[in-house]
Design an enzyme around this catalytic site. Sequence first.
Site, short mmCIF file in Angstrom:
data_model
loop_
_atom_site.label_atom_id
_atom_site.label_comp_id
_atom_site.label_asym_id
_atom_site.label_seq_id
_atom_site.Cartn_x
_atom_site.Cartn_y
_atom_site.Cartn_z
N ARG A 1 0.84 -1.23 -0.12
CA ARG A 1 0.15 0.02 -0.20
C ARG A 1 0.79 1.25 0.01
NH1 ARG A 1 -0.71 4.73 2.54
NH2 ARG A 1 -0.56 3.64 4.51
N ASP A 2 1.45 1.61 1.16
CA ASP A 2 2.40 2.87 1.24
C ASP A 2 3.31 2.73 0.26
OD1 ASP A 2 2.91 5.29 2.08
OD2 ASP A 2 4.27 4.52 4.10
N HIS B 1 6.38 4.70 12.45
CA HIS B 1 6.28 4.78 10.94
C HIS B 1 7.32 5.81 10.56
CE1 HIS B 1 3.93 4.50 7.06
NE2 HIS B 1 4.53 5.32 6.83
N HIS C 1 10.22 7.16 7.56
CA HIS C 1 10.60 7.31 6.11
C HIS C 1 12.04 7.44 6.35
CE1 HIS C 1 6.87 7.08 3.76
NE2 HIS C 1 6.48 7.18 4.78
N CYS D 1 5.38 9.08 -0.57
CA CYS D 1 4.15 9.84 -0.28
C CYS D 1 3.88 10.62 -1.43
CB CYS D 1 4.09 10.45 0.99
SG CYS D 1 2.47 11.25 1.11
N ASN E 1 9.12 4.10 2.65
CA ASN E 1 9.12 3.75 4.18
C ASN E 1 10.73 3.11 4.29
OD1 ASN E 1 7.73 2.85 6.65
ND2 ASN E 1 5.98 3.34 5.27
#
Length: 310
Positions: free
Chosen positions: A14-15, A213, A215, A246, A255
């Site tokens: 997903r991300d 979370h 990055h 993003c 990530n």
Amino acid sequence: MAVKKVTIVEMGLRDGLQNEKVVLSTQARLEILQKLLDIGARRIEIGAFVSPQWVPQMAGSAEVTKAALELQKSKKIPKGTEFSVLVPNEKGMLMAIESGIKEVAIFAAASESFSKKNINCTIEESFERFKPVMALAKKHKIKVRGYLSTCFGCPFEGKVSEAKVIQLAKRLHQIGCYEISIGDTIGVADPMQVERIFKKLKKVVPVKKLAAHFHDTRGTALANILEAYQLGVRVFDASVGGLGGCPYAPGAAGNVSTEDVAYMFHGMGVKTGLDIEKMVAMNPWLTEKIQHTLPTKVGKVGFLKPLGKI
């Protein structure tokens, strides 16, 4: 002596994929899912019920979800494997309910500018959108995870108020999120900032309900993860190969790489349940699918000796 372990929430599907230029087919995404299961991933965010007009990479999430849940029902994957999807609003939540999935994620931002760019509404409006989502989740017995982005800095506003981060995380907890993932969306955090924020967060949200979370835009993600771990956090989001970023945060790298996080914890004697050898073997295959080199370090160079599952 208790076994030291952490949980890695795999974000690659997903991300990771949402900011890649290559739009993968449903079949390719299912192949990635199977490989993630093979490496030992047991919490996987598999897609998002969002408009394909805004995030074309997430088109087909319903099909991916259906296939994943069929796998679960067939008992061909380990017991305890959990899948989740991102939902932006009531419409997305209704699609999630229809799919049969039992966990969803909602997302808010700690910066007004990012909230408007990312989900086209103010922070307050985003919490209004959460009300029907949370009501439906309660009715259908669906767990809700909350993401709070730009907690350490915003690409449009720069510095973000720590007090605001704490207040919004507390609010996500109060509305019923079972876990709140604190996000460094653009990769600007440093360990001292992580220490300050998580010490404050622990006063308003139980640490067992906090996740991190990070990055790796500026190369500090592992240092920040280590700091959060030392403060009691045991759930970390990561993306195989370091996929993605993003789409609404200019310059944001992916990530932090799942391989790199697993390697660090292995060296510390902390179990992740992930097989680093298989992740390294996956890297060339995934690179070919995505059509560019991935930022993972361990995935590229491997390790000195076989590690197996850790």
